[in-house]
Design a protein around this motif. Structure first.
Motif, PDB file in Angstrom:
ATOM      1  N   THR A 133       0.818  -1.285  -0.067  1.00  0.00           N
ATOM      2  CA  THR A 133      -0.048   0.094   0.064  1.00  0.00           C
ATOM      3  C   THR A 133       0.936   1.266  -0.097  1.00  0.00           C
ATOM      4  OG1 THR A 133      -0.164  -0.013   2.260  1.00  0.00           O
ATOM      5  CG2 THR A 133      -1.875  -1.347   1.174  1.00  0.00           C
ATOM      6  N   HIS A 134       0.436   2.362  -0.585  1.00  0.00           N
ATOM      7  CA  HIS A 134       1.077   3.569  -0.852  1.00  0.00           C
ATOM      8  C   HIS A 134       0.334   4.705  -0.507  1.00  0.00           C
ATOM      9  CE1 HIS A 134       4.169   0.788  -2.787  1.00  0.00           C
ATOM     10  NE2 HIS A 134       3.343   0.363  -3.577  1.00  0.00           N
ATOM     11  N   PHE A 135       0.638   5.674   0.326  1.00  0.00           N
ATOM     12  CA  PHE A 135       0.062   6.695   0.576  1.00  0.00           C
ATOM     13  C   PHE A 135       0.774   7.987   0.325  1.00  0.00           C
ATOM     14  CE2 PHE A 135      -2.683   3.574   2.369  1.00  0.00           C
ATOM     15  CZ  PHE A 135      -4.178   4.345   2.575  1.00  0.00           C
ATOM     16  N   HIS A 136       0.420   9.113  -0.257  1.00  0.00           N
ATOM     17  CA  HIS A 136       0.996  10.085  -0.700  1.00  0.00           C
ATOM     18  C   HIS A 136       0.033  11.491  -0.274  1.00  0.00           C
ATOM     19  CE1 HIS A 136       4.283   8.061  -2.880  1.00  0.00           C
ATOM     20  NE2 HIS A 136       3.385   7.378  -3.322  1.00  0.00           N
ATOM     21  N   LEU A 137       0.686  12.281   0.571  1.00  0.00           N
ATOM     22  CA  LEU A 137       0.009  13.616   0.682  1.00  0.00           C
ATOM     23  C   LEU A 137       0.774  14.686  -0.099  1.00  0.00           C
ATOM     24  CD1 LEU A 137      -2.102  14.969   3.685  1.00  0.00           C
ATOM     25  CD2 LEU A 137      -0.188  16.396   2.803  1.00  0.00           C
ATOM     26  N   ILE A 138       0.052  15.589  -0.619  1.00  0.00           N
ATOM     27  CA  ILE A 138       0.860  16.743  -1.524  1.00  0.00           C
ATOM     28  C   ILE A 138       0.580  18.003  -0.960  1.00  0.00           C
ATOM     29  CG2 ILE A 138       1.157  17.704  -3.982  1.00  0.00           C
ATOM     30  CD1 ILE A 138       0.144  15.079  -4.933  1.00  0.00           C
ATOM     31  N   GLU A 139       1.571  18.794  -0.414  1.00  0.00           N
ATOM     32  CA  GLU A 139       1.239  20.201   0.198  1.00  0.00           C
ATOM     33  C   GLU A 139       2.220  21.067  -0.469  1.00  0.00           C
ATOM     34  OE1 GLU A 139       0.362  23.500   1.680  1.00  0.00           O
ATOM     35  OE2 GLU A 139      -0.950  21.491   2.167  1.00  0.00           O
ATOM     36  N   ALA A 140       1.455  22.044  -0.955  1.00  0.00           N
ATOM     37  CA  ALA A 140       2.208  23.255  -1.734  1.00  0.00           C
ATOM     38  C   ALA A 140       3.267  24.037  -0.929  1.00  0.00           C
ATOM     39  CB  ALA A 140       1.339  24.210  -2.487  1.00  0.00           C
ATOM     40  N   MET A 141       2.748  24.162   0.483  1.00  0.00           N
ATOM     41  CA  MET A 141       3.512  24.897   1.351  1.00  0.00           C
ATOM     42  C   MET A 141       4.578  24.031   1.762  1.00  0.00           C
ATOM     43  SD  MET A 141       0.574  26.807   3.384  1.00  0.00           S
ATOM     44  CE  MET A 141       1.608  27.564   4.716  1.00  0.00           C
ATOM     45  N   GLY A 142       5.496  24.790   2.803  1.00  0.00           N
ATOM     46  CA  GLY A 142       6.605  24.042   3.308  1.00  0.00           C
ATOM     47  C   GLY A 142       6.368  23.323   4.869  1.00  0.00           C
ATOM     48  N   VAL A 181      -4.282  13.625 -15.156  1.00  0.00           N
ATOM     49  CA  VAL A 181      -4.881  13.109 -15.953  1.00  0.00           C
ATOM     50  C   VAL A 181      -5.050  11.400 -16.227  1.00  0.00           C
ATOM     51  CG1 VAL A 181      -5.003  12.826 -18.463  1.00  0.00           C
ATOM     52  CG2 VAL A 181      -4.352  15.012 -17.435  1.00  0.00           C
ATOM     53  N   ASP A 182      -6.118  10.820 -16.165  1.00  0.00           N
ATOM     54  CA  ASP A 182      -6.379   9.413 -15.981  1.00  0.00           C
ATOM     55  C   ASP A 182      -5.798   8.748 -14.980  1.00  0.00           C
ATOM     56  OD1 ASP A 182      -7.641   9.487 -18.739  1.00  0.00           O
ATOM     57  OD2 ASP A 182      -5.767   9.299 -19.607  1.00  0.00           O
ATOM     58  N   GLY A 183      -5.468   9.390 -13.610  1.00  0.00           N
ATOM     59  CA  GLY A 183      -5.207   8.908 -12.560  1.00  0.00           C
ATOM     60  C   GLY A 183      -3.555   9.042 -12.521  1.00  0.00           C
ATOM     61  N   ARG A 184      -3.092   9.500 -13.588  1.00  0.00           N
ATOM     62  CA  ARG A 184      -1.471   9.391 -13.448  1.00  0.00           C
ATOM     63  C   ARG A 184      -1.142  10.788 -12.789  1.00  0.00           C
ATOM     64  NH1 ARG A 184       2.909   6.759 -14.996  1.00  0.00           N
ATOM     65  NH2 ARG A 184       4.912   8.234 -15.569  1.00  0.00           N
ATOM     66  N   ILE A 185      -0.422  10.704 -11.542  1.00  0.00           N
ATOM     67  CA  ILE A 185      -0.081  11.801 -10.670  1.00  0.00           C
ATOM     68  C   ILE A 185       1.366  12.388 -11.278  1.00  0.00           C
ATOM     69  CG2 ILE A 185       0.451  12.728  -8.528  1.00  0.00           C
ATOM     70  CD1 ILE A 185      -2.451  11.737  -8.945  1.00  0.00           C
ATOM     71  N   GLU A 186       1.213  13.756 -11.562  1.00  0.00           N
ATOM     72  CA  GLU A 186       2.524  14.332 -11.998  1.00  0.00           C
ATOM     73  C   GLU A 186       2.754  15.318 -10.982  1.00  0.00           C
ATOM     74  OE1 GLU A 186       4.545  13.254 -14.296  1.00  0.00           O
ATOM     75  OE2 GLU A 186       3.123  11.938 -15.617  1.00  0.00           O
ATOM     76  N   LEU A 187       4.038  15.521 -10.363  1.00  0.00           N
ATOM     77  CA  LEU A 187       4.220  16.246  -9.477  1.00  0.00           C
ATOM     78  C   LEU A 187       5.370  17.261  -9.889  1.00  0.00           C
ATOM     79  CD1 LEU A 187       4.525  14.046  -6.078  1.00  0.00           C
ATOM     80  CD2 LEU A 187       2.356  15.316  -7.015  1.00  0.00           C
ATOM     81  N   SER A 188       5.342  18.517  -9.293  1.00  0.00           N
ATOM     82  CA  SER A 188       6.114  19.690  -9.498  1.00  0.00           C
ATOM     83  C   SER A 188       7.587  19.035  -9.459  1.00  0.00           C
ATOM     84  CB  SER A 188       5.716  21.006  -8.793  1.00  0.00           C
ATOM     85  OG  SER A 188       6.061  20.546  -7.322  1.00  0.00           O
ATOM     86  N   THR A 189       7.947  18.171  -8.625  1.00  0.00           N
ATOM     87  CA  THR A 189       9.512  17.889  -8.460  1.00  0.00           C
ATOM     88  C   THR A 189       9.945  16.852  -9.261  1.00  0.00           C
ATOM     89  OG1 THR A 189       8.364  16.085  -6.894  1.00  0.00           O
ATOM     90  CG2 THR A 189       9.238  18.025  -5.808  1.00  0.00           C
ATOM     91  N   GLY A 190       8.890  16.580 -10.193  1.00  0.00           N
ATOM     92  CA  GLY A 190       9.294  15.514 -11.295  1.00  0.00           C
ATOM     93  C   GLY A 190       8.929  14.175 -11.156  1.00  0.00           C
ATOM     94  N   GLU A 191       8.531  13.865  -9.901  1.00  0.00           N
ATOM     95  CA  GLU A 191       7.962  12.514  -9.473  1.00  0.00           C
ATOM     96  C   GLU A 191       6.863  12.194  -9.992  1.00  0.00           C
ATOM     97  OE1 GLU A 191       7.597   9.729  -5.354  1.00  0.00           O
ATOM     98  OE2 GLU A 191       8.256  11.893  -5.231  1.00  0.00           O
ATOM     99  N   SER A 192       6.486  10.913 -10.233  1.00  0.00           N
ATOM    100  CA  SER A 192       5.178  10.500 -10.949  1.00  0.00           C
ATOM    101  C   SER A 192       4.716   9.087 -10.623  1.00  0.00           C
ATOM    102  CB  SER A 192       5.178  10.564 -12.504  1.00  0.00           C
ATOM    103  OG  SER A 192       6.150   9.886 -13.027  1.00  0.00           O
ATOM    104  N   PHE A 193       3.457   8.920 -10.434  1.00  0.00           N
ATOM    105  CA  PHE A 193       2.835   7.339 -10.128  1.00  0.00           C
ATOM    106  C   PHE A 193       1.391   7.589 -10.369  1.00  0.00           C
ATOM    107  CE2 PHE A 193       3.718  10.124  -6.479  1.00  0.00           C
ATOM    108  CZ  PHE A 193       2.249  10.232  -5.793  1.00  0.00           C
ATOM    109  N   GLU A 194       0.711   6.383 -10.437  1.00  0.00           N
ATOM    110  CA  GLU A 194      -0.520   6.253 -10.646  1.00  0.00           C
ATOM    111  C   GLU A 194      -1.501   5.970  -9.388  1.00  0.00           C
ATOM    112  OE1 GLU A 194      -1.472   3.938 -14.007  1.00  0.00           O
ATOM    113  OE2 GLU A 194      -0.314   5.130 -15.341  1.00  0.00           O
ATOM    114  N   SER A 195      -2.576   6.644  -9.269  1.00  0.00           N
ATOM    115  CA  SER A 195      -3.372   6.389  -8.151  1.00  0.00           C
ATOM    116  C   SER A 195      -4.980   6.189  -8.785  1.00  0.00           C
ATOM    117  CB  SER A 195      -3.294   7.489  -7.189  1.00  0.00           C
ATOM    118  OG  SER A 195      -4.328   7.222  -6.145  1.00  0.00           O
ATOM    119  N   ASP A 196      -5.653   5.432  -7.975  1.00  0.00           N
ATOM    120  CA  ASP A 196      -7.094   5.087  -8.440  1.00  0.00           C
ATOM    121  C   ASP A 196      -7.923   5.999  -7.500  1.00  0.00           C
ATOM    122  OD1 ASP A 196      -8.953   4.007 -10.206  1.00  0.00           O
ATOM    123  OD2 ASP A 196      -9.811   2.991  -8.311  1.00  0.00           O
TER     124      ASP A 196
END
Length: 440
Positions: free
Chosen positions: A197-206, A241-256
């Motif tokens: 299982t993989h959990f990611h939280l994305i926050e624009a602030m520091g 798009v289509d569940g493919r997560i693209e981050l500003s850091t360049g990291e990417s992965f897919e999520s449903d």
């Protein structure tokens, strides 16, 4: 009798109507409340609904059951012409009609605020309604069931990856609760391990949770990290798009499962009124909750409260000088607004709303919580007990409190219910599949 029209049946609207029922004398006023939903949602419980700790119906309060002296209309207010003191009401079925009023109270609340990020509108789900919370729970349980039958690979990873956007209180709470819920689900499947299982939280602030101190927020980060939940700070979501997560850091992965909690905005219903609105789309208000124009002149017979209103925070603790949009203010503003309306009817002066924040408390999963009041910080199990105790008793109406506490007691005795009902999003699917149809 004076006709009072309340637009919106959330915290502020519900409590305004409830307290008017208590304080008004017979014949003083006729109160009508209009909302598209027949219930008020206790939003602090949405993360626990999503995690299966509270049944969805137990986190809402029925208008008609508890506002017996108030005329309840389940419909939308689509236009307000305060100059003529009329409002257009549009039902889900049937033609719109117009009602007149003497006093209007706008408590329409807030909706999720999103940005034009590719894929968000099509793939993400918010956390502002009970329906969204229940759907998140069903999606997660369904994804586990699907993933349990798949071999290791991209599709399985996609189903077992959860993304939450926004590191405020709502985001951190649902993130922690879903991580805890997923750990319980893992124990029910012999083909899925915790590491899958993989959990990611994305926050624009520091940082996360600006309502608590920096050291407390760091403790929350360490707590989440120890449970395999990754927080991306100083990071923006670039695409989903289509569940493919693209981050500003360049990291990417897919999520449903992508949960959006990155802010709220005033309900757009206020744009269909001739009442004064400030730059953030909220109704202008003064401290006694009367609506004012850009020059500070009171608009006669117009009041507001809750997330839709820019109410000055006299305690000095608000962001930009205004009360922050949370349940603590909305409930208390509703109660004060009702008293001010009654005072005005009886020829007395309304009082100003002034409430000092009682602190911030959050649950971040089963048996884990955090509480902050000024420099006092309590973490872990004690804070979790405080979180449940505070919100359990803050839930309106004793029959609702009993149902919520009943959920918690049953879960403690028998563990929380891991069953999801994903088919309720398409309830006619089974019937349509097997229904007989006329021959061509």
């Amino acid at each position: 009798m004076r006709k009072i029209l309340i637009v919106g049946g959330g915290y502020a609207g519900f409590y305004t109507a409830k307290k008017l029922q208590k304080h008004l004398r017979r014949g003083e006023a006729e109160v009508t409340i209009v909302d598209p939903l027949p219930y008020m949602t206790y939003q602090p419980f949405l993360p626990e609904v999503a995690a299966g700790s509270i049944e969805p119906r137990h986190a809402v309060v029925a208008h008609r059951r508890h506002l017996k002296k108030t005329k309840v209309i389940t419909a939308k207010v689509t236009k307000v012409d305060h100059a003529s003191k009329t409002a257009e009401i549009t039902p889900a079925v049937g033609e719109p009609w117009t009602v007149d009023y003497d006093t209007i109270v706008v408590t329409a609340g807030a909706v999720s605020r999103t940005f034009p990020i590719p894929g968000v509108a099509d793939q993400a789900i918010g956390l502002k309604t009970i329906e969204e919370a229940a759907s998140i729970r069903d999606r997660l349980t369904d994804n586990f069931a699907k993933a349990s039958n798949l071999p290791a690979g991209p599709e399985r990873d996609r189903l077992l990856t959860v993304v939450v956007v926004g590191g405020g209180f709502a985001g951190i709470e649902v993130f922690g609760e879903l991580r805890s819920f997923a750990s319980s689900l893992v124990a029910a499947y012999d083909t899925i391990a915790f590491e899958d299982t993989h959990f990611h939280l994305i926050e624009a602030m520091g940082r996360i949770m600006p309502e608590v101190s920096l050291p407390t927020s760091h403790w929350v980060l360490r707590e989440l990290d120890s449970r395999g939940a990754k927080v991306h700070l100083d990071t923006q979501l670039a695409s989903a798009v289509d569940g493919r997560i693209e981050l500003s850091t360049g990291e990417s992965f897919e999520s449903d499962l992508i949960v959006w909690t990155a802010g709220v905005m005033a309900n757009p219903v206020v744009r269909g009124t001739d009442l004064p609105i400030e730059e953030r789309g909220r109704l202008r208000a003064q401290a006694d909750l009367r609506i004012v124009d850009e020059n500070g002149v009171v608009v006669p017979d117009a009041w507001t409260a809750g997330d839709v209103a820019a109410v000055p925070d006299l305690s000095g603790g608000g962001v930009g000088g205004f009360c922050v949009p949370n349940a603590q203010h909305a409930v208390r503003q509703g109660k004060r607004l009702a008293k001010n309306l009654v005072a005005e009817i009886r020829g007395d002066a309304p009082a100003e709303y002034n409430h000092t924040n009682l602190g911030a408390v959050a649950g971040i999963g089963l048996y884990r919580g955090v509480y902050q009041y000024r420099k006092l910080a309590i973490k872990g199990f004690i804070a979790w007990i405080m979180h449940r105790g505070y919100h359990g008793f803050a839930m309106p109406m004793w029959e609702r409190k009993a149902r919520v506490f009943g959920n918690w007691i049953i879960n403690f005795l028998f563990r929380r219910d891991l069953v999801g009902i994903p088919a309720r999003d398409v309830p006619r699917e089974a019937f349509e599949t097997f229904a007989s149809r006329p021959k061509a």
